[in-house]
Motif scaffolding. Structure first.
Motif, PDB file in Angstrom:
ATOM      1  N   UNK A 290     -58.646 -39.140  12.485  1.00 50.57           N
ATOM      2  CA  UNK A 290     -57.709 -40.250  12.513  1.00 50.57           C
ATOM      3  C   UNK A 290     -57.174 -40.566  11.137  1.00 50.57           C
ATOM      4  N   UNK A 291     -55.929 -40.955  11.096  1.00 46.28           N
ATOM      5  CA  UNK A 291     -55.425 -41.651   9.926  1.00 46.28           C
ATOM      6  C   UNK A 291     -54.290 -42.559  10.362  1.00 46.28           C
ATOM      7  N   UNK A 292     -54.126 -43.616   9.612  1.00 51.50           N
ATOM      8  CA  UNK A 292     -53.083 -44.590   9.888  1.00 51.50           C
ATOM      9  C   UNK A 292     -52.093 -44.559   8.740  1.00 51.50           C
ATOM     10  N   UNK A 293     -50.830 -44.796   9.040  1.00 51.01           N
ATOM     11  CA  UNK A 293     -49.806 -44.872   8.011  1.00 51.01           C
ATOM     12  C   UNK A 293     -49.464 -46.338   7.789  1.00 51.01           C
ATOM     13  N   UNK A 294     -49.546 -46.753   6.544  1.00 52.32           N
ATOM     14  CA  UNK A 294     -49.244 -48.124   6.170  1.00 52.32           C
ATOM     15  C   UNK A 294     -47.765 -48.230   5.808  1.00 52.32           C
TER      16      UNK A 294
ATOM     17  N   UNK B 123     -46.090 -48.877   3.201  1.00 45.29           N
ATOM     18  CA  UNK B 123     -45.663 -48.274   1.938  1.00 45.29           C
ATOM     19  C   UNK B 123     -45.716 -46.750   1.986  1.00 45.29           C
ATOM     20  N   UNK B 124     -46.026 -46.178   3.156  1.00 47.53           N
ATOM     21  CA  UNK B 124     -46.102 -44.729   3.284  1.00 47.53           C
ATOM     22  C   UNK B 124     -47.465 -44.170   2.926  1.00 47.53           C
ATOM     23  N   UNK B 125     -48.399 -45.018   2.538  1.00 45.85           N
ATOM     24  CA  UNK B 125     -49.751 -44.566   2.225  1.00 45.85           C
ATOM     25  C   UNK B 125     -50.485 -44.260   3.518  1.00 45.85           C
ATOM     26  N   UNK B 126     -51.452 -43.357   3.449  1.00 51.97           N
ATOM     27  CA  UNK B 126     -52.274 -43.100   4.629  1.00 51.97           C
ATOM     28  C   UNK B 126     -53.671 -43.663   4.405  1.00 51.97           C
ATOM     29  N   UNK B 127     -54.287 -44.041   5.481  1.00 56.86           N
ATOM     30  CA  UNK B 127     -55.616 -44.623   5.473  1.00 56.86           C
ATOM     31  C   UNK B 127     -56.481 -43.770   6.385  1.00 56.86           C
ATOM     32  N   UNK B 128     -57.434 -43.028   5.825  1.00 54.63           N
ATOM     33  CA  UNK B 128     -58.327 -42.213   6.638  1.00 54.63           C
ATOM     34  C   UNK B 128     -59.346 -43.116   7.305  1.00 54.63           C
TER      35      UNK B 128
ATOM     36  N   UNK C  69     -50.241 -44.395  13.928  1.00 54.19           N
ATOM     37  CA  UNK C  69     -51.632 -43.985  14.062  1.00 54.19           C
ATOM     38  C   UNK C  69     -51.605 -42.581  14.643  1.00 54.19           C
ATOM     39  N   UNK C  70     -52.272 -41.640  14.007  1.00 57.37           N
ATOM     40  CA  UNK C  70     -52.297 -40.283  14.545  1.00 57.37           C
ATOM     41  C   UNK C  70     -53.721 -39.771  14.563  1.00 57.37           C
ATOM     42  N   UNK C  71     -54.009 -38.946  15.552  1.00 60.31           N
ATOM     43  CA  UNK C  71     -55.357 -38.418  15.695  1.00 60.31           C
ATOM     44  C   UNK C  71     -55.332 -37.220  16.628  1.00 60.31           C
ATOM     45  N   UNK C  72     -56.400 -36.430  16.570  1.00 55.12           N
ATOM     46  CA  UNK C  72     -56.600 -35.295  17.452  1.00 55.12           C
ATOM     47  C   UNK C  72     -57.724 -35.670  18.407  1.00 55.12           C
TER      48      UNK C  72
END
Length: 117
Positions: free
Chosen positions: A16-20, A22-27, A94-97
């Motif tokens: 999983x990671x989320x995109x904030x 500001x374009x930052x990703x959050x693992x 939010x993206x994930x496999x």
């Protein structure tokens, strides 16, 4: 969108990671402590399910770290779940496999936003 919780039911592998904004990703899976902040639930209102969360090293390297939710329903129960409370950030995506067990073609997921909806 401000997500507060992430729940997924059934057996799964997830990265999983989320995109904030500001374009930052959050693992959302810590590479050093993959199970950190994740919770397990056995659906206590339907007694009998057993299971747990495990770090899964069998997934391809490009999808690591990964966690696996296992469920055993031979003693009853209807579901197992894993949950994660998000940090208090607005999330744009939010993206994930996910990988379901063979023969399973249904996964239920619930996202709860910061207002409890």
């Amino acid at each position: 969108m401000r997500l507060k919780h992430f729940f997924a039911w059934l057996l799964l592998y997830s990265i999983l990671h989320a995109t904030l904004p500001a374009g930052e990703t959050l693992d959302l899976i810590n590479p050093k402590k993959p199970l950190d902040k994740w919770s397990f639930g056995n659906g206590p209102e339907f007694p009998g399910a057993k299971g747990g969360l495990e770090v899964d090293d069998s997934v391809p390297p490009q999808r690591k770290p990964a966690i696996r939710l296992d469920g055993d329903f031979t003693g009853g129960g209807n579901y197992v779940q894993t949950g994660l409370s998000f940090p208090p950030n607005d999330i744009e995506s939010l993206s994930f496999w996910l990988k379901a067990p063979k023969g399973k073609n249904h996964i239920t997921m619930r996202l709860i936003d910061g207002t409890g909806q």
